[in-house]
Write an enzyme that holds these catalytic residues in place. Structure first.
Site, mmCIF file in Angstrom:
data_model
loop_
_atom_site.group_PDB
_atom_site.id
_atom_site.type_symbol
_atom_site.label_atom_id
_atom_site.label_comp_id
_atom_site.label_asym_id
_atom_site.label_seq_id
_atom_site.Cartn_x
_atom_site.Cartn_y
_atom_site.Cartn_z
ATOM 1 N N LYS A 196 0.839 -1.201 0.000
ATOM 2 C CA LYS A 196 0.000 0.000 0.000
ATOM 3 C C LYS A 196 0.873 1.249 0.000
ATOM 4 O O LYS A 196 0.588 2.233 -0.694
ATOM 5 C CB LYS A 196 -0.958 -0.025 1.198
ATOM 6 C CG LYS A 196 -2.078 -1.037 1.000
ATOM 7 C CD LYS A 196 -2.867 -1.374 2.249
ATOM 8 C CE LYS A 196 -3.835 -2.532 1.945
ATOM 9 N NZ LYS A 196 -4.560 -3.022 3.105
ATOM 10 N N GLN B 152 -4.842 -1.623 9.331
ATOM 11 C CA GLN B 152 -4.685 -2.949 8.724
ATOM 12 C C GLN B 152 -5.279 -4.028 9.643
ATOM 13 O O GLN B 152 -4.924 -4.110 10.815
ATOM 14 C CB GLN B 152 -3.185 -3.209 8.465
ATOM 15 C CG GLN B 152 -2.903 -4.494 7.731
ATOM 16 C CD GLN B 152 -3.462 -4.516 6.307
ATOM 17 O OE1 GLN B 152 -3.324 -3.566 5.541
ATOM 18 N NE2 GLN B 152 -4.119 -5.595 5.946
ATOM 19 N N ASP C 50 -11.417 2.426 3.611
ATOM 20 C CA ASP C 50 -11.759 1.011 3.425
ATOM 21 C C ASP C 50 -13.270 0.820 3.299
ATOM 22 O O ASP C 50 -13.734 -0.255 2.928
ATOM 23 C CB ASP C 50 -11.281 0.190 4.643
ATOM 24 C CG ASP C 50 -9.919 -0.448 4.413
ATOM 25 O OD1 ASP C 50 -9.579 -0.700 3.246
ATOM 26 O OD2 ASP C 50 -9.215 -0.694 5.404
#
Ligand code: NAP
Length: 279
Positions: free
Chosen positions: A49, A93, A116
């Protein structure tokens, strides 16, 4: 023989578009990436990422916290990032260590920085079709389907898996494009029969060699979201590629299919977050 859907190429194009837009408008875009503990797979994802951020001209800020970080400490960090004007997107994460409740952390992220799209407000917006962010993996799958020129409208689509991260939002996005959608899970009866109805079959189960040729209709578009390790510890999807590929019209490989798309869509969402916050 199926055409292989090149997720790397499609994702590269999306990242180039994000970069071009950032450069054209002279934007300063930042993504905070928070990782807790020493999960090796998470470390690989976070590194990928960060690399993608660099490629897109997005500033990434990494917060690598020790395994013993408390829920309160993590929530405090998220609140600080919510208030930081240099941070447009916040990515925590997953999975988090067991002593931290993921739901509580996701709830703490500002919906405007929730790149997200896991926050309940964003999930609700997706359900009613009034959304800014789309969850990265299902949105990436939609891009891959579009890249084949397949019109989703009226198609029979079967999604195997009903997780909040992949299966459920995947079904919702297909529904928004007027597909007839069936969601399958571990209690589904006659799974192979249901899957054989699919013009578009999306597998998000997490088991190697799960989707076999007898589950696939001739000419179906087959999208493999799974990321598993086979007996030789090699990365593989859910689909038994060698036997399904001759039956499908299009198929995604693993690696090089859905995986790169998830990251590209994260970049797109981060740019979208910047736009939303600038309004
Ligand atoms: P998950 O939360 O474990 O969900 C798996 C789903 O599969 C569940 O809904 C489960 O049903 C269903 N399932 C399990 N066994 C089944 C069976 N025998 N028949 C029918 N359904 C069955 O996993 P996830 O987070 O959605 O992820 C799925 C896979 O996608 C994993 O391999 C993950 O690593 C991968 N993934 C990839 C990306 C990417 O970027 N490529 C992103 C996210 C996830 P129940 O609900 O009934 O238990």
């Amino acid at each position: 023989m199926a055409k292989i859907i090149d997720g790397k190429a499609v994702s590269q194009k999306i990242k180039e578009e994000v970069r071009a837009e950032i450069e054209r408008d002279g934007l300063k875009v930042g993504l905070a990436v928070v990782i807790v503990g020493n999960n090796q797979a998470s470390r690989v994802y976070v590194n990928n990422k960060k690399k993608a951020c660099e490629a897109c001209g997005i500033q990434s800020y990494e917060y690598a916290l020790p395994e013993e970080t408390t829920e309160k400490e993590l929530r405090d960090l998220v609140r600080t990032l919510n208030d930081d004007p240099n941070v447009n997107g916040i990515l925590v994460q997953l999975p988090l260590p067991k002593h931290i409740t993921e739901k509580k952390i996701i709830k703490t992220i500002s919906p405007k920085k929730d790149v997200d799209a896991f926050h309940a407000e964003n999930v609700g917006r997706i359900v009613i079709g009034n959304y800014a962010f789309l969850p990265c993996t299902p949105a990436g799958v939609m891009e891959l389907i579009h890249s084949t020129g397949t019109d989703v409208e009226g198609k029979e689509c079967v999604v195997i898996g009903r997780s909040n991260i992949v299966g459920k939002p995947m079904a919702m996005l297909l529904l928004h494009e007027n597909a007839t959608v069936t969601i399958c899970h571990s209690h589904t009866k006659n799974l192979a029969e249901v899957c054989r109805r699919a013009d578009i079959l999306v597998s998000a189960v997490g088991k190697a060699d799960f989707v076999t040729a007898d589950m696939v209709k001739e000419g179906a578009v087959v999208i493999d979201v799974g990321m598993n390790r086979n007996a030789e510890n090699k990365l593989c999807g859910d689909v038994k590629f060698d036997e399904v590929e001759p039956k499908a019209s299009y198929i995604t490989p693993v690696p090089g299919g859905v995986g790169p798309m998830t990251i590209a869509m994260l970049m797109k969402n981060t740019l979208m977050a910047k736009r939303l916050q600038s309004k």
